[in-house]
Design a protein around this motif. Sequence first.
Motif, PDB file in Angstrom:
ATOM      1  N   GLY A  37     -11.542 -18.992  45.706  1.00  0.00           N
ATOM      2  CA  GLY A  37     -12.398 -20.167  45.238  1.00  0.00           C
ATOM      3  C   GLY A  37     -13.777 -20.013  45.306  1.00  0.00           C
ATOM      4  O   GLY A  37     -14.329 -20.536  44.272  1.00  0.00           O
ATOM      5  N   LEU A  38     -14.208 -19.170  45.948  1.00  0.00           N
ATOM      6  CA  LEU A  38     -15.821 -18.943  45.582  1.00  0.00           C
ATOM      7  C   LEU A  38     -16.064 -18.015  44.570  1.00  0.00           C
ATOM      8  O   LEU A  38     -17.099 -18.358  43.820  1.00  0.00           O
ATOM      9  CB  LEU A  38     -16.251 -18.089  47.086  1.00  0.00           C
ATOM     10  CG  LEU A  38     -16.113 -18.890  48.447  1.00  0.00           C
ATOM     11  CD1 LEU A  38     -16.869 -17.674  49.447  1.00  0.00           C
ATOM     12  CD2 LEU A  38     -17.203 -19.978  48.180  1.00  0.00           C
ATOM     13  N   ASP A  39     -15.054 -17.021  44.128  1.00  0.00           N
ATOM     14  CA  ASP A  39     -15.326 -16.316  42.950  1.00  0.00           C
ATOM     15  C   ASP A  39     -15.414 -17.319  41.608  1.00  0.00           C
ATOM     16  O   ASP A  39     -16.210 -17.265  40.844  1.00  0.00           O
ATOM     17  CB  ASP A  39     -14.178 -15.287  42.806  1.00  0.00           C
ATOM     18  CG  ASP A  39     -14.450 -14.020  43.721  1.00  0.00           C
ATOM     19  OD1 ASP A  39     -15.639 -14.090  44.269  1.00  0.00           O
ATOM     20  OD2 ASP A  39     -13.541 -13.201  44.019  1.00  0.00           O
ATOM     21  N   ARG A  40     -14.285 -18.277  41.715  1.00  0.00           N
ATOM     22  CA  ARG A  40     -14.433 -19.179  40.587  1.00  0.00           C
ATOM     23  C   ARG A  40     -15.355 -20.077  40.620  1.00  0.00           C
ATOM     24  O   ARG A  40     -16.226 -20.349  39.496  1.00  0.00           O
ATOM     25  CB  ARG A  40     -13.050 -19.931  40.878  1.00  0.00           C
ATOM     26  CG  ARG A  40     -12.560 -20.692  39.727  1.00  0.00           C
ATOM     27  CD  ARG A  40     -11.173 -20.958  39.477  1.00  0.00           C
ATOM     28  NE  ARG A  40     -10.613 -21.489  38.374  1.00  0.00           N
ATOM     29  CZ  ARG A  40      -9.787 -21.973  37.674  1.00  0.00           C
ATOM     30  NH1 ARG A  40      -8.639 -21.297  38.765  1.00  0.00           N
ATOM     31  NH2 ARG A  40      -9.313 -22.638  36.794  1.00  0.00           N
TER      32      ARG A  40
ATOM     33  N   LYS B  89     -12.422 -28.049  39.235  1.00  0.00           N
ATOM     34  CA  LYS B  89     -11.827 -26.968  38.346  1.00  0.00           C
ATOM     35  C   LYS B  89     -10.923 -26.060  39.313  1.00  0.00           C
ATOM     36  O   LYS B  89     -10.142 -25.393  38.719  1.00  0.00           O
ATOM     37  CB  LYS B  89     -12.803 -26.409  37.448  1.00  0.00           C
ATOM     38  CG  LYS B  89     -13.149 -26.950  36.012  1.00  0.00           C
ATOM     39  CD  LYS B  89     -14.071 -26.255  35.211  1.00  0.00           C
ATOM     40  CE  LYS B  89     -14.316 -27.016  33.996  1.00  0.00           C
ATOM     41  NZ  LYS B  89     -15.565 -26.630  33.270  1.00  0.00           N
ATOM     42  N   LEU B  90     -11.130 -26.192  40.505  1.00  0.00           N
ATOM     43  CA  LEU B  90     -10.619 -25.301  41.414  1.00  0.00           C
ATOM     44  C   LEU B  90      -8.961 -25.691  41.669  1.00  0.00           C
ATOM     45  O   LEU B  90      -8.732 -26.864  41.564  1.00  0.00           O
ATOM     46  CB  LEU B  90     -11.295 -25.192  42.620  1.00  0.00           C
ATOM     47  CG  LEU B  90     -12.381 -24.879  43.086  1.00  0.00           C
ATOM     48  CD1 LEU B  90     -13.173 -24.856  44.264  1.00  0.00           C
ATOM     49  CD2 LEU B  90     -12.395 -23.320  42.667  1.00  0.00           C
ATOM     50  N   PRO B  91      -8.122 -24.761  41.683  1.00  0.00           N
ATOM     51  CA  PRO B  91      -6.811 -25.216  42.069  1.00  0.00           C
ATOM     52  C   PRO B  91      -6.635 -25.942  43.476  1.00  0.00           C
ATOM     53  O   PRO B  91      -7.600 -25.567  44.124  1.00  0.00           O
ATOM     54  CB  PRO B  91      -5.906 -23.841  42.093  1.00  0.00           C
ATOM     55  CG  PRO B  91      -6.933 -22.945  41.421  1.00  0.00           C
ATOM     56  CD  PRO B  91      -8.147 -23.462  41.443  1.00  0.00           C
ATOM     57  N   GLU B  92      -5.867 -26.973  43.698  1.00  0.00           N
ATOM     58  CA  GLU B  92      -5.565 -27.753  44.677  1.00  0.00           C
ATOM     59  C   GLU B  92      -5.908 -26.862  46.162  1.00  0.00           C
ATOM     60  O   GLU B  92      -6.570 -27.230  47.087  1.00  0.00           O
ATOM     61  CB  GLU B  92      -4.462 -28.740  44.713  1.00  0.00           C
ATOM     62  CG  GLU B  92      -4.426 -29.747  43.739  1.00  0.00           C
ATOM     63  CD  GLU B  92      -3.405 -30.448  43.575  1.00  0.00           C
ATOM     64  OE1 GLU B  92      -2.110 -30.016  44.242  1.00  0.00           O
ATOM     65  OE2 GLU B  92      -3.093 -30.998  42.561  1.00  0.00           O
ATOM     66  N   ASN B  93      -5.110 -25.772  46.159  1.00  0.00           N
ATOM     67  CA  ASN B  93      -5.032 -25.018  47.604  1.00  0.00           C
ATOM     68  C   ASN B  93      -6.083 -24.311  47.467  1.00  0.00           C
ATOM     69  O   ASN B  93      -6.888 -24.453  48.933  1.00  0.00           O
ATOM     70  CB  ASN B  93      -3.767 -24.079  47.567  1.00  0.00           C
ATOM     71  CG  ASN B  93      -3.922 -23.104  46.524  1.00  0.00           C
ATOM     72  OD1 ASN B  93      -4.828 -22.989  45.444  1.00  0.00           O
ATOM     73  ND2 ASN B  93      -2.690 -22.520  46.275  1.00  0.00           N
ATOM     74  N   GLN B  94      -6.962 -23.894  46.656  1.00  0.00           N
ATOM     75  CA  GLN B  94      -8.343 -23.186  46.797  1.00  0.00           C
ATOM     76  C   GLN B  94      -9.628 -24.337  47.236  1.00  0.00           C
ATOM     77  O   GLN B  94     -10.398 -24.015  48.001  1.00  0.00           O
ATOM     78  CB  GLN B  94      -8.660 -22.656  45.599  1.00  0.00           C
ATOM     79  CG  GLN B  94      -8.177 -21.299  45.375  1.00  0.00           C
ATOM     80  CD  GLN B  94      -8.264 -20.539  44.117  1.00  0.00           C
ATOM     81  OE1 GLN B  94      -9.137 -20.774  43.538  1.00  0.00           O
ATOM     82  NE2 GLN B  94      -7.364 -19.893  43.574  1.00  0.00           N
TER      83      GLN B  94
ATOM     84  N   GLU C 133     -17.869 -20.637  37.659  1.00  0.00           N
ATOM     85  CA  GLU C 133     -18.232 -21.788  36.871  1.00  0.00           C
ATOM     86  C   GLU C 133     -19.672 -22.083  37.045  1.00  0.00           C
ATOM     87  O   GLU C 133     -20.183 -22.863  35.985  1.00  0.00           O
ATOM     88  CB  GLU C 133     -17.349 -23.054  37.764  1.00  0.00           C
ATOM     89  CG  GLU C 133     -15.971 -22.994  37.428  1.00  0.00           C
ATOM     90  CD  GLU C 133     -15.354 -23.189  35.966  1.00  0.00           C
ATOM     91  OE1 GLU C 133     -16.257 -23.792  35.414  1.00  0.00           O
ATOM     92  OE2 GLU C 133     -14.241 -22.658  35.672  1.00  0.00           O
ATOM     93  N   LEU C 134     -20.272 -21.925  37.965  1.00  0.00           N
ATOM     94  CA  LEU C 134     -21.911 -22.138  38.090  1.00  0.00           C
ATOM     95  C   LEU C 134     -23.033 -20.950  37.754  1.00  0.00           C
ATOM     96  O   LEU C 134     -24.003 -21.301  37.726  1.00  0.00           O
ATOM     97  CB  LEU C 134     -22.328 -22.689  39.566  1.00  0.00           C
ATOM     98  CG  LEU C 134     -21.378 -23.833  40.351  1.00  0.00           C
ATOM     99  CD1 LEU C 134     -21.507 -23.921  41.683  1.00  0.00           C
ATOM    100  CD2 LEU C 134     -21.785 -24.966  39.600  1.00  0.00           C
ATOM    101  N   GLY C 135     -22.045 -19.970  37.245  1.00  0.00           N
ATOM    102  CA  GLY C 135     -22.833 -18.893  36.996  1.00  0.00           C
ATOM    103  C   GLY C 135     -24.204 -19.145  36.002  1.00  0.00           C
ATOM    104  O   GLY C 135     -25.090 -18.621  36.311  1.00  0.00           O
TER     105      GLY C 135
END
Lengths: 173, 125
Positions: free
Chosen positions: A158-161, A118-123, A165-167
């Motif tokens: 990226g880490l925040d996302r 689900k992360l954008p490619e650059n992240q 997601e895993l919250g």
Amino acid sequence: MNGNDNAFRFVVERFMDDVSRTVTGMLGPVPEVDDVVQEVFIKLHRSLSSFRGDASLKTFVVRMAINKSLDALRKRKRAAWLKPWTDVQEYEHQTTEASDTEITSRERRSELRNAINKLPENQRAVIVLRLIEDISTEETSRILDVPYGTVLSRLKRGLDRLRIELGESALIN
Amino acid sequence: MRKEPHSDNDEHILAAFPDSLVKELRNLVQTERAQTMMSMPEDRVMRALKRISLGRKEELWIGELVSWFRPVFIAGLLVIVTLAFYNVNLLSADNQNQQTAAEMVLGLPPITVASAYDINLQDHP
């Protein structure tokens, strides 16, 4: 010629793990990983003459692996018929019986993979290089050819996302 | 394997992310790689490279052949075009003898296979 082949084989053996891990991290457990890894080394063979030694050979190779993975991700997006084979469970259905521990670890892996996808490619590229490959932020900025600050902001976002997601899952606890 | 903070700047970013999750990420990629990569990837890369370099050699050989035969091909084409123009019949109403343009320009009588073998015995008493 034979000597060159042997020397290149040494390079392939030296960087195979780095390249295959990077490509798998970016693409997930899809059949195209194998082809992309092969393409990276074929491209490396062609462009070794243009390697000036400004950066380390590992930086050069990993940059190629990231670029090829990004190409594959874009190709995947364009080709709607190419269904992403991201569900790890599809691979593992073949095993007859699984213990509770195995099932739990499969679910964990599946959750993690979905979060990464689900992360954008650059992240995703920054997370793969910095966390999975354990490459320094400076080196990551050289590989991705972006400023140091950009790597930091992509890493943070990226880490925040991933955390969001895993919250709900047990992974974050 | 533990994640290594490489500078003060990313240390505080990574500090908020549990080590166990980093381990999970690394294990995930290791497992996925084992699932997707076929055996002996190095051998397959080397074989693919060999195939490509052989292909390149063939292409070079064909390119060399083409460059050698290109002038011959052009010259042959020119001869064919010249002959074709030479044999074009540009006939008009005035051209009673049905001569071709080349015959008229050169002033030569038409020579055909039939006329060459048409011996007139009356000229030889």
